[in-house]
Scaffold this motif. Structure first.
Motif, PDB file in Angstrom:
ATOM      1  N   LEU A  84       0.830  -1.206   0.000  1.00  6.76           N
ATOM      2  CA  LEU A  84       0.000   0.000   0.000  1.00  6.76           C
ATOM      3  C   LEU A  84       0.865   1.256   0.000  1.00  6.76           C
ATOM      4  O   LEU A  84       0.556   2.230  -0.709  1.00  6.76           O
ATOM      5  N   ILE A  85       1.939   1.235   0.780  1.00  8.64           N
ATOM      6  CA  ILE A  85       2.868   2.369   0.797  1.00  8.64           C
ATOM      7  C   ILE A  85       3.483   2.557  -0.588  1.00  8.64           C
ATOM      8  O   ILE A  85       3.624   3.688  -1.078  1.00  8.64           O
ATOM      9  N   GLY A  86       3.826   1.450  -1.243  1.00  4.25           N
ATOM     10  CA  GLY A  86       4.371   1.541  -2.596  1.00  4.25           C
ATOM     11  C   GLY A  86       3.372   2.145  -3.564  1.00  4.25           C
ATOM     12  O   GLY A  86       3.727   2.981  -4.410  1.00  4.25           O
ATOM     13  N   LYS A  87       2.118   1.743  -3.436  1.00  4.40           N
ATOM     14  CA  LYS A  87       1.080   2.218  -4.355  1.00  4.40           C
ATOM     15  C   LYS A  87       0.742   3.686  -4.115  1.00  4.40           C
ATOM     16  O   LYS A  87       0.602   4.462  -5.072  1.00  4.40           O
ATOM     17  N   GLN A  88       0.600   4.082  -2.855  1.00  9.81           N
ATOM     18  CA  GLN A  88       0.108   5.421  -2.554  1.00  9.81           C
ATOM     19  C   GLN A  88       1.206   6.472  -2.440  1.00  9.81           C
ATOM     20  O   GLN A  88       0.966   7.651  -2.696  1.00  9.81           O
ATOM     21  N   ILE A  89       2.402   6.052  -2.038  1.00 13.11           N
ATOM     22  CA  ILE A  89       3.473   7.027  -1.828  1.00 13.11           C
ATOM     23  C   ILE A  89       4.605   6.859  -2.832  1.00 13.11           C
ATOM     24  O   ILE A  89       5.441   7.739  -2.996  1.00 13.11           O
ATOM     25  N   GLY A  90       4.611   5.719  -3.518  1.00 17.36           N
ATOM     26  CA  GLY A  90       5.627   5.507  -4.551  1.00 17.36           C
ATOM     27  C   GLY A  90       6.962   5.060  -4.020  1.00 17.36           C
ATOM     28  O   GLY A  90       7.988   5.222  -4.684  1.00 17.36           O
ATOM     29  N   ILE A  91       6.965   4.487  -2.816  1.00 14.19           N
ATOM     30  CA  ILE A  91       8.205   3.997  -2.207  1.00 14.19           C
ATOM     31  C   ILE A  91       8.036   2.531  -1.868  1.00 14.19           C
ATOM     32  O   ILE A  91       7.102   2.155  -1.151  1.00 14.19           O
ATOM     33  N   ARG A  92       8.917   1.697  -2.377  1.00 17.56           N
ATOM     34  CA  ARG A  92       8.845   0.261  -2.123  1.00 17.56           C
ATOM     35  C   ARG A  92       9.810  -0.096  -1.002  1.00 17.56           C
ATOM     36  O   ARG A  92      11.016  -0.255  -1.216  1.00 17.56           O
ATOM     37  N   LEU A  93       9.272  -0.201   0.198  1.00 14.69           N
ATOM     38  CA  LEU A  93      10.096  -0.533   1.354  1.00 14.69           C
ATOM     39  C   LEU A  93      10.520  -1.997   1.292  1.00 14.69           C
ATOM     40  O   LEU A  93       9.819  -2.828   0.705  1.00 14.69           O
ATOM     41  N   PRO A  94      11.652  -2.344   1.885  1.00 15.55           N
ATOM     42  CA  PRO A  94      12.118  -3.738   1.876  1.00 15.55           C
ATOM     43  C   PRO A  94      11.210  -4.647   2.687  1.00 15.55           C
ATOM     44  O   PRO A  94      10.419  -4.194   3.525  1.00 15.55           O
ATOM     45  N   VAL A  95      11.324  -5.953   2.458  1.00 16.51           N
ATOM     46  CA  VAL A  95      10.459  -6.937   3.113  1.00 16.51           C
ATOM     47  C   VAL A  95      10.621  -6.913   4.629  1.00 16.51           C
ATOM     48  O   VAL A  95       9.701  -7.243   5.369  1.00 16.51           O
ATOM     49  N   ASP A  96      11.794  -6.483   5.114  1.00 14.70           N
ATOM     50  CA  ASP A  96      12.012  -6.401   6.560  1.00 14.70           C
ATOM     51  C   ASP A  96      10.999  -5.470   7.225  1.00 14.70           C
ATOM     52  O   ASP A  96      10.647  -5.661   8.392  1.00 14.70           O
ATOM     53  N   GLU A  97      10.536  -4.469   6.473  1.00 18.90           N
ATOM     54  CA  GLU A  97       9.562  -3.537   7.039  1.00 18.90           C
ATOM     55  C   GLU A  97       8.216  -4.211   7.285  1.00 18.90           C
ATOM     56  O   GLU A  97       7.464  -3.801   8.167  1.00 18.90           O
ATOM     57  N   ALA A  98       7.896  -5.231   6.491  1.00 20.20           N
ATOM     58  CA  ALA A  98       6.649  -5.972   6.725  1.00 20.20           C
ATOM     59  C   ALA A  98       6.687  -6.602   8.118  1.00 20.20           C
ATOM     60  O   ALA A  98       5.680  -6.624   8.833  1.00 20.20           O
ATOM     61  N   ALA A  99       7.859  -7.107   8.511  1.00 19.90           N
ATOM     62  CA  ALA A  99       8.006  -7.708   9.840  1.00 19.90           C
ATOM     63  C   ALA A  99       7.926  -6.649  10.929  1.00 19.90           C
ATOM     64  O   ALA A  99       7.315  -6.871  11.983  1.00 19.90           O
ATOM     65  N   SER A 100       8.530  -5.491  10.693  1.00 15.07           N
ATOM     66  CA  SER A 100       8.494  -4.414  11.691  1.00 15.07           C
ATOM     67  C   SER A 100       7.067  -3.925  11.908  1.00 15.07           C
ATOM     68  O   SER A 100       6.633  -3.702  13.046  1.00 15.07           O
ATOM     69  N   ILE A 101       6.336  -3.755  10.820  1.00 15.83           N
ATOM     70  CA  ILE A 101       4.941  -3.333  10.921  1.00 15.83           C
ATOM     71  C   ILE A 101       4.117  -4.402  11.640  1.00 15.83           C
ATOM     72  O   ILE A 101       3.258  -4.102  12.473  1.00 15.83           O
ATOM     73  N   ALA A 102       4.402  -5.669  11.335  1.00 14.97           N
ATOM     74  CA  ALA A 102       3.698  -6.774  12.004  1.00 14.97           C
ATOM     75  C   ALA A 102       3.903  -6.725  13.517  1.00 14.97           C
ATOM     76  O   ALA A 102       2.970  -6.965  14.290  1.00 14.97           O
ATOM     77  N   LEU A 103       5.107  -6.409  13.958  1.00 21.13           N
ATOM     78  CA  LEU A 103       5.388  -6.343  15.393  1.00 21.13           C
ATOM     79  C   LEU A 103       4.601  -5.209  16.057  1.00 21.13           C
ATOM     80  O   LEU A 103       4.139  -5.355  17.193  1.00 21.13           O
ATOM     81  N   HIS A 104       4.438  -4.096  15.361  1.00 23.06           N
ATOM     82  CA  HIS A 104       3.612  -3.010  15.898  1.00 23.06           C
ATOM     83  C   HIS A 104       2.162  -3.462  16.055  1.00 23.06           C
ATOM     84  O   HIS A 104       1.485  -3.094  17.021  1.00 23.06           O
TER      85      HIS A 104
END
Length: 283
Positions: A141-161
């Motif tokens: 969603l961040i990639g689609k709406q903001i145009g930035i493709r964060l690394p897969v590690d960020e998926a884990a960080s967001i999951a922890l939140h």
């Protein structure tokens, strides 16, 4: 719902009092542009109303939102809404502060070329599959709406939140628990000489129980209402499982100050029994 402006945070966010006199934060494109204190908010401009539990949280969120781009706030809100709907449970409202701040910081780091590995990536993928999938959704969603493709590690960080918000815990506790749970699973596997099927519902249930048990230990809210007769019965009926529970309890005592109480030992034994029966039933 009629609301009166209390303070203009920026062009897109204002604080207001709802009909019950509770302070809330209201987001909408241009909502603060022509707003005036004590005047009623134009309902058509409202995109989101943020309700937080305490005034301290409201004040923290005000300070955070004052300097954030609207699109960062919006994407964070969409992720939290998606997590609420997917998990089917209400998350701690504090996640609006923690996750919004994290996403903004992650985007800023990416723009500055500062990329970090998440050492818990593999554990998060194994232990919190639903939350990790939400993290992957968030990255997309961040990639689609903001145009930035964060690394897969960020998926884990967001999951922890998200896990934090599910259990109303803090990040240091969640990270500690995430590191320890695989070691508890290993104790069970070694004790019963099995390999647990990580995709099974029983495995998910067991991980959820361990997470809840450790959260009770950390917050010093262990179950402690069991009678000795029931504890003795569990020990007699499931001696192998009870022995495994004892090993897990001894391991946890090395990491946390409180010992595991009798009721928790008995309940852990029952959960291990259920897990083992489900695993061996497929052999």
């Amino acid at each position: 719902m009629k609301m009166q402006v209390e303070r203009i945070i920026n062009n897109n966010v204002v604080s207001a009092f709802d009909s019950k006199g509770k302070e809330v934060l209201v987001m909408g494109k241009g909502i603060g542009f022509q707003a005036k204190r004590n005047k009623e908010i134009d309902q058509e401009l409202i995109e989101k109303i943020f309700y937080l539990d305490t005034q301290t949280e409201v004040d923290k969120f005000k300070k955070l939102l004052a300097n954030l781009p609207l699109e960062h706030i919006q994407v964070s809100n969409e992720i939290i809404t998606y997590a609420d709907e997917t998990l089917g449970r209400k998350l701690n409202p504090n996640i609006y502060i923690t996750l919004t701040d994290h996403i903004n910081f992650a985007i800023e780091r990416f723009q500055q070329g500062m990329l970090f590995d998440n050492p818990l990536l593999w554990d998060v993928q194994r232990l919190y599959r639903r939350e990790y999938l939400i993290g992957e959704y968030a990255v997309a969603l961040i990639g689609k709406q903001i145009g930035i493709r964060l690394p897969v590690d960020e998926a884990a960080s967001i999951a922890l939140h998200i896990v934090n918000a599910e259990y109303s815990s803090i990040m240091s506790e969640t990270m500690s628990i995430t590191k320890i749970i695989p070691q508890l699973v290993e104790i069970v596997e070694k004790d019963f000489e099995i390999t647990l099927e990580e995709q099974s519902l029983r495995y998910d249930s067991f991980i959820t129980y361990l997470r809840t048990l450790m959260q009770r230990i950390v917050s010093r809210e262990q179950l402690d209402g069991i009678d000795q007769e029931f504890n003795d019965m569990v020990k007699k009926l499931y001696p192998k499982e009870y022995g495994c529970s004892r090993k897990i309890a001894d391991f946890l005592t090395e990491h946390y100050p409180d010992i595991v109480l009798a009721e928790e030992l008995a309940m852990l034994s029952i959960h291990i029994r259920r897990l083992i029966l489900g695993t061996r039933g497929k052999e």
